[in-house]
Design an enzyme around this catalytic site. Structure first.
Site, PDB file in Angstrom:
ATOM      1  N   GLY A   1       0.916  -1.176   0.315  1.00 53.73           N
ATOM      2  CA  GLY A   1      -0.113  -0.142  -0.042  1.00 53.73           C
ATOM      3  C   GLY A   1       0.877   1.275   0.097  1.00 53.73           C
ATOM      4  O   GLY A   1       0.575   2.243  -0.575  1.00 53.73           O
TER       5      GLY A   1
ATOM      6  N   GLN B   1       0.686   8.397   4.409  1.00 51.81           N
ATOM      7  CA  GLN B   1       0.768   7.804   3.045  1.00 51.81           C
ATOM      8  C   GLN B   1       0.112   9.009   1.989  1.00 51.81           C
ATOM      9  O   GLN B   1       0.652   9.382   1.211  1.00 51.81           O
ATOM     10  CB  GLN B   1       0.148   6.465   2.820  1.00 51.81           C
TER      11      GLN B   1
ATOM     12  N   ASP C   1       0.413   0.799  13.640  1.00 49.78           N
ATOM     13  CA  ASP C   1       0.718  -0.494  13.055  1.00 49.78           C
ATOM     14  C   ASP C   1       0.928  -1.469  14.218  1.00 49.78           C
ATOM     15  O   ASP C   1       1.018  -2.841  14.054  1.00 49.78           O
ATOM     16  CB  ASP C   1       1.968  -0.432  12.137  1.00 49.78           C
TER      17      ASP C   1
HETATM   18  C1  S3P Z   1       2.896   4.135   6.674  1.00 46.41           C
HETATM   19  C2  S3P Z   1       1.549   4.859   7.033  1.00 46.41           C
HETATM   20  C3  S3P Z   1       0.558   4.265   7.627  1.00 46.41           C
HETATM   21  C4  S3P Z   1       0.870   2.717   8.205  1.00 46.41           C
HETATM   22  C5  S3P Z   1       1.681   2.049   6.851  1.00 46.41           C
HETATM   23  C6  S3P Z   1       2.932   2.540   6.741  1.00 46.41           C
HETATM   24  C7  S3P Z   1       3.862   4.999   5.612  1.00 46.41           C
HETATM   25  O1  S3P Z   1      -0.647   4.264   6.913  1.00 46.41           O
HETATM   26  O2  S3P Z   1       0.020   1.922   8.863  1.00 46.41           O
HETATM   27  O3  S3P Z   1       2.005   0.590   7.494  1.00 46.41           O
HETATM   28  O4  S3P Z   1       4.794   4.218   5.622  1.00 46.41           O
HETATM   29  O5  S3P Z   1       3.601   6.183   5.464  1.00 46.41           O
HETATM   30  P1  S3P Z   1      -1.655   5.429   6.841  1.00 46.41           P
HETATM   31  O6  S3P Z   1      -0.884   6.603   6.048  1.00 46.41           O
HETATM   32  O7  S3P Z   1      -2.694   4.866   5.926  1.00 46.41           O
HETATM   33  O8  S3P Z   1      -1.919   5.725   8.157  1.00 46.41           O
END
Ligand code: S3P
Length: 440
Positions: free
Chosen positions: A94, A173, A323
């Site tokens: 993701g 993210q 997380d």
């Molecule tokens: C992450 C941000 C988090 C986290 C993911 C990694 C990142 O997600 O849960 O495992 O590296 O920016 P969200 O931005 O959806 O909160």
């Protein structure tokens, strides 16, 4: 698929060096690829997610040489990426999908991003909305009669304009996708966060000489400025991986662990703070500012057995431990009294619905756990029990559910079996081997 079974009645002792931080590593690859020099990234974790980001940039024409825990990226500057004729597969990562969308929004050529099955069911609108406001043309999959968007997504960028964007959810993210697009936009891109989320992008942007200013919750980035690589970067250990060892060492009797070189970025310290509030015996030693990775602080974490007690974790603390919630839920099941995690609804859209995966598994083990629905907000209430029963549980294809259930299994009475632990490779391929070395 062969289930993975855990014997109970053990304790943990020794030293663990967790792999390099996954979030920092994605960002190191991205910024190295679009800066104009060569960057050597040390302590790079060879997990499925980070390798997805490497693969994407190879497809976009960047030369990347990988060695043992080292990776060398030959950046080609902001406008050096090459169109990929074929759709680019991002696997189940993701972070790759969302962050790369921001970079591709800045490119004049069209790209198509395709994801694995689980990731293709995770929401993308939070990213497509601001990127469209900046001027990117984006098409994404929709389900009938809904507004949410999903991968595959097609992006045609270029000629971006800057925006002032007040983020509806705290998400590193989303923030990072906007900031990466902002590198290509005319003028000053501004992102305002409702609650601080992890700030690795901001720290690395500064390290790569971007025009970045932070004023409280307001992040300002001046676009169209070439990036300059620091040449060499060291990625500190991942606190999200260390969290599993923190909880097992806290709850298994006669245990003591030293977790080496863990990232101590203040925006990621929620797990440490909550465990300390729960009465965990945790000390941080050998702290240093790891200048080569965007000034990310790091240190060693010493944890030993203790009797945990319940705590209330407020919504505003959630982004700093998002997380680590699955393993903190395990800790709460054996803590004395009541624990409440407030405002955890974002867990529904992780690799799996982690409220569902953890609730179902922990109920099977005899935990007292309730999900409280308060309109848009969801809370989890856990009342500590004296012990967990061994059970047959499921990973739901999610690495953090799998590793949390390994911890729960070690703490249970009897032999707990997890249906499939291959998903652990997403973040920590050596987890079970590292565990074996410290299990007595
Ligand atoms: C992450 C941000 C988090 C986290 C993911 C990694 C990142 O997600 O849960 O495992 O590296 O920016 P969200 O931005 O959806 O909160």
């Amino acid at each position: 698929m062969k289930p993975f079974c855990l014997p109970a009645g053990h304790f943990v002792r020794g030293t663990v060096t967790c792999p390099g931080d996954k979030s920092i590593s994605h960002r190191c690859i991205i910024l190295s690829a679009i800066s104009s020099q060569k960057t050597l990234i040390n302590n790079f974790p060879a997990n499925d997610d980070c390798l997805s980001t490497v693969n994407v940039f190879k497809k976009l024409g960047i030369k990347i040489n990988a060695g043992n825990k080292k990776i060398c990226v030959f950046g080609k500057g902001l406008y050096g990426l090459r169109k990929s004729i074929k759709p680019i597969f991002v696997g189940e990562s993701g972070t790759t999908l969302r962050l790369i969308s921001g970079v591709l929004a800045g490119q004049k050529f069209a790209s198509k991003l395709v994801a694995g099955d689980a990731l293709s069911g995770r929401p993308m609108r939070r990213v497509t909305v601001p990127l469209r406001l900046m001027g990117a043309e984006i098409r994404a999959k929709r389900k009938p009669l809904t507004v949410e968007e999903y991968a595959p997504i097609a992006i045609k960028g270029g000629n971006l304009k800057s925006i002032i964007y007040r983020m509806p959810v705290a998400s590193a993210q989303v923030k990072s996708a906007i900031l990466f697009a902002g590198l290509y936009a005319k003028g000053k891109t501004v992102v305002i966060e409702p609650v601080p989320s992890r700030d690795h992008t901001e720290r690395l942007l500064k390290q790569f000489n971007a025009g970045l200013k932070i004023k409280g919750s307001r992040i300002e980035l001046s676009g169209n400025k070439d990036l300059k690589s620091p040449g060499e970067i060291y990625v500190p250990g991942d606190i999200s991986s260390a969290a599993f060892f923190m909880v097992m060492a806290s709850l298994l009797p006669k245990s003591n662990l030293c977790l080496k070189n863990v990232s101590l970025n203040p925006s990621r310290l929620g797990v440490l703070k909550v465990l300390k509030k729960m009465n965990a015996r945790i000390r941080v030693i050998n702290t240093e500012s790891c200048k080569s990775a965007g000034g990310e602080p790091m240190g060693d974490i010493i944890v030993s057995s203790s009797r945990l007690k319940g705590v209330i974790v407020k919504s505003k603390e959630i982004p700093s431990l998002i997380d680590e919630l699955p393993v903190l839920m395990v800790a709460a099941t054996l803590a004395k009294g009541r624990t409440v995690f407030e405002g955890v609804q974002e867990l529904r859209v992780k690799e799996t619905d982690r409220i569902n995966s953890m609730e179902r598994n922990l109920l099977r083990m005899g935990a007292d756990i309730k999900v409280l629905n308060k309109g848009k907000r969801e809370d989890i209430e856990i009342n500590g029990v004296n012990f967990l029963y061994a059970a047959k549980v499921k990973s739901f294809g999610d690495h953090r559910t799998a590793m949390s259930m390994v911890v729960a299994g070690l703490l249970s009475r009897g032999r707990t079996c997890i249906d499939d632990v291959s998903c652990i490779n997403k973040s920590y391929p050596g987890f079970l081997l590292d565990l074996k070395k410290i299990l007595h």
